[in-house]
Design a protein around this motif. Structure first.
Motif, short mmCIF file in Angstrom:
data_model
loop_
_atom_site.label_atom_id
_atom_site.label_comp_id
_atom_site.label_asym_id
_atom_site.label_seq_id
_atom_site.Cartn_x
_atom_site.Cartn_y
_atom_site.Cartn_z
N SER A 196 54.86 71.73 43.80
CA SER A 196 54.79 72.65 42.68
C SER A 196 56.03 73.54 42.65
O SER A 196 56.26 74.32 43.58
CB SER A 196 53.52 73.51 42.79
OG SER A 196 53.52 74.53 41.83
N LYS A 197 56.80 73.45 41.58
CA LYS A 197 57.92 74.37 41.40
C LYS A 197 57.43 75.78 41.11
O LYS A 197 58.04 76.76 41.54
CB LYS A 197 58.83 73.87 40.28
CG LYS A 197 59.73 72.72 40.67
CD LYS A 197 60.79 72.47 39.62
CE LYS A 197 61.79 71.42 40.08
NZ LYS A 197 62.87 71.19 39.08
N ASP A 203 61.32 65.67 36.50
CA ASP A 203 61.55 65.31 37.89
C ASP A 203 61.16 63.88 38.21
O ASP A 203 61.53 63.36 39.27
CB ASP A 203 60.76 66.27 38.80
CG ASP A 203 61.31 67.69 38.74
OD1 ASP A 203 62.46 67.85 38.29
OD2 ASP A 203 60.59 68.62 39.13
N GLN A 237 56.66 77.30 44.22
CA GLN A 237 57.80 77.26 45.13
C GLN A 237 57.50 76.38 46.35
O GLN A 237 57.88 76.71 47.47
CB GLN A 237 58.19 78.68 45.56
CG GLN A 237 58.71 79.53 44.42
CD GLN A 237 59.20 80.88 44.88
OE1 GLN A 237 58.81 81.39 45.93
NE2 GLN A 237 60.08 81.49 44.10
N GLU A 238 56.85 75.25 46.09
CA GLU A 238 56.58 74.31 47.16
C GLU A 238 57.72 73.31 47.29
O GLU A 238 58.39 72.98 46.31
CB GLU A 238 55.27 73.55 46.89
CG GLU A 238 54.05 74.43 46.87
CD GLU A 238 52.80 73.65 46.51
OE1 GLU A 238 51.71 74.24 46.53
OE2 GLU A 238 52.93 72.44 46.20
N LYS A 239 57.96 72.85 48.49
CA LYS A 239 58.98 71.85 48.75
C LYS A 239 58.30 70.60 49.29
O LYS A 239 57.29 70.66 49.99
CB LYS A 239 60.01 72.36 49.76
CG LYS A 239 60.81 73.55 49.24
CD LYS A 239 61.84 73.99 50.27
CE LYS A 239 62.65 75.18 49.76
NZ LYS A 239 63.66 75.62 50.75
N THR A 289 58.07 70.02 33.33
CA THR A 289 58.75 70.03 34.62
C THR A 289 58.49 68.73 35.37
O THR A 289 59.40 68.16 35.98
CB THR A 289 58.28 71.23 35.45
OG1 THR A 289 58.53 72.43 34.71
CG2 THR A 289 59.03 71.29 36.77
N HIS A 308 51.41 72.90 37.96
CA HIS A 308 52.49 72.21 37.26
C HIS A 308 52.36 72.39 35.75
O HIS A 308 51.29 72.71 35.23
CB HIS A 308 52.46 70.70 37.56
CG HIS A 308 52.26 70.37 39.00
ND1 HIS A 308 53.27 70.44 39.93
CD2 HIS A 308 51.15 69.97 39.69
CE1 HIS A 308 52.80 70.08 41.12
NE2 HIS A 308 51.52 69.81 41.01
#
Length: 462
Positions: A412-413, A197, A416-418, A193, A189
């Protein structure tokens, strides 16, 4: 022929003369014996060297002898030719970027493009920063050289680690530089960001934990005469273990005492100190302390405190919150290049007062507000050093800084984690409620008549 007898011996004392002569002969015999032994040793060594050069023997049969440290030139050894030569690191070509598999782009900044990649040999996830070579008119860009020099020299838990430098050969033309990549450790991270969020700001204990790590990293840089010159939330990384690290040293540089004259085009506008906005060229570590104050306020509210559209608007917002600087509070403000152009109210007692208070930061304590006010001091001389911030009372009062192991994790953007969603019942759809089937509920209460019953009780009313 005259005799060389001792002056203490008499000519009549024949015994003394004989003893002296015998001692002399013994000395000469010992001398001849040593010379003969030395000649034999030299001859044996020469014969061994000759036989080794003519007929090489197996490694196990070679005589043990001291390794030569240098070669003789023309059969003679010069002064200093027998000095020991220790192995040293050699310069070589950088590895190719193809050693890494590109996964996804993360962010593009002013001095490079950062991507996430995987090491093909070990599977380790790293961050690849491609330096922008277009900023240089001739040769390698100075910003890239400074970043590599500084980040290689830094060894601290709160500074991102440089693993290696790799290249990708470009055009065969000599005027075309190879693409250069910095291989950095990957953190999930960046604070910017995360703050965008978050529904609510970090808790007071989490804010203290993050701020302590930021100040610790900056204190290390300043103790090694390094000014970061671009501290902001997007350049501060955080992993899922609660560890925070400073990154992006593209415009950092070493400083000295006395202070050198430096460019004023540093630090992102929202985190730029007022002396830089007023044209100061002899700034020092105080500009990083101002940036820490802006980051501190952003951690408390999730938004930067000053978001100017340009330099003049940035100064206007600073003055609205912190008040107009006066000669009494900031004596050297009148000597700054841009002070006269803004026509500031600099007379004593006529400046606009500060509105920085607990009403704007309700989660702060009195000591926390005092720390924030000192970090955002208009006068650079009024700001504390990074070493003076670490033992501040704000960090010792309750609630204490949260331990790293207890720090929350987030998707984690960059990776690319959701967010994982657990299965849960859905709200009923509009319409008639479903009816219960008698066959399905027939056995729910079956056998209740055989259950053991207690004594029971009765209510007496009235």
């Amino acid at each position: 022929m005259t005799s060389n007898a001792s002056k203490w011996a008499n000519d009549d004392d024949e015994e003394t003369a004989a003893a002296l002569a015998l001692r002399k002969r013994e000395k000469e015999e010992k001398k001849r014996f040593k010379e003969e032994k030395a000649r034999k040793a030299a001859a044996a060594l020469q014969a061994a060297d000759h036989s080794t050069s003519q007929e090489p023997t197996p490694e196990s049969e070679r005589p043990s002898k001291r390794q030569r440290t240098s070669e003789e030139q023309n059969g003679t050894s010069e002064e200093g030719a027998h000095l020991l030569h220790f192995p040293t690191s050699k310069f070589g070509a950088c590895r190719h970027v193809d050693e890494y598999e590109l996964l996804n782009n993360i962010e593009e900044g002013g001095y490079g493009v950062v991507s996430r990649a995987r090491t093909k040999a070990s599977g380790e996830i790293v961050a690849l920063k491609k330096l922008k070579m277009t900023l240089s008119r001739d040769g390698f860009p100075i910003s890239g050289l400074r970043e590599i020099q500084i980040i290689r020299a830094c060894r601290h838990d709160n500074v991102v680690k440089l693993l290696e430098v790799v290249t990708k050969p470009g055009s065969k033309s000599r005027s075309k530089l190879n693409d250069t990549y910095l291989v950095l450790e990957f953190l999930e991270h960046d604070l910017k960001t995360l703050l965008e969020d978050l529904i609510e700001p970090f808790s007071p204990s989490e804010t203290k934990a993050l701020l302590l790590q930021i100040v610790s990293g900056v204190e290390y840089l300043h103790s090694n005469w390094i000014i970061h010159r671009d501290l902001k939330t997007s350049n501060i990384l955080l992993n899922n273990r609660g560890e925070l690290k400073l990154a992006d040293f593209g415009i950092s540089r070493y400083t000295s005492s006395p202070r050198p004259k430096l460019t004023t085009s540093v630090v992102t506008l929202w985190y730029r100190a007022p002396e830089l906005l007023l044209g100061a060229e002899d700034y020092h570590f105080e500009i990083d302390i101002w940036s820490i104050g802006c980051i501190f306020a952003e951690l408390l509210t999730t938004k930067p405190p000053f978001q100017g559209r340009n330099e003049v608007d940035q100064l206007s917002q600073i003055f609205d919150l912190l008040g107009t600087p006066t000669k009494q509070a900031w004596p050297s403000v009148t000597s700054l290049p841009n002070a006269k152009d803004l026509q500031l109210v600099l007379s004593e007692g006529k400046g606009k007062p500060s509105t920085l208070g607990l009403s704007k930061f309700p989660c702060l304590t009195t000591s926390g507000l005092a720390l924030l006010s000192s970090l955002l001091s208009m006068n650079p001389a009024g700001r504390p050093s990074a070493g003076e911030i670490l033992p501040d009372m704000y960090f010792t009062e309750d609630p204490r800084p949260k331990a790293k192991a207890m720090f929350p994790t987030f998707p984690s953007k960059a990776g690319q984690e959701k967010r994982r969603r657990r299965a849960s019942p859905q709200a009923p759809a509009r319409g008639n409620a479903p009816k219960l089937d008698e066959a399905e509920v027939e056995g729910i209460f079956a056998g209740r008549e055989h259950e053991e019953r207690g004594a029971g009780f009765s209510l007496r009313l009235g």
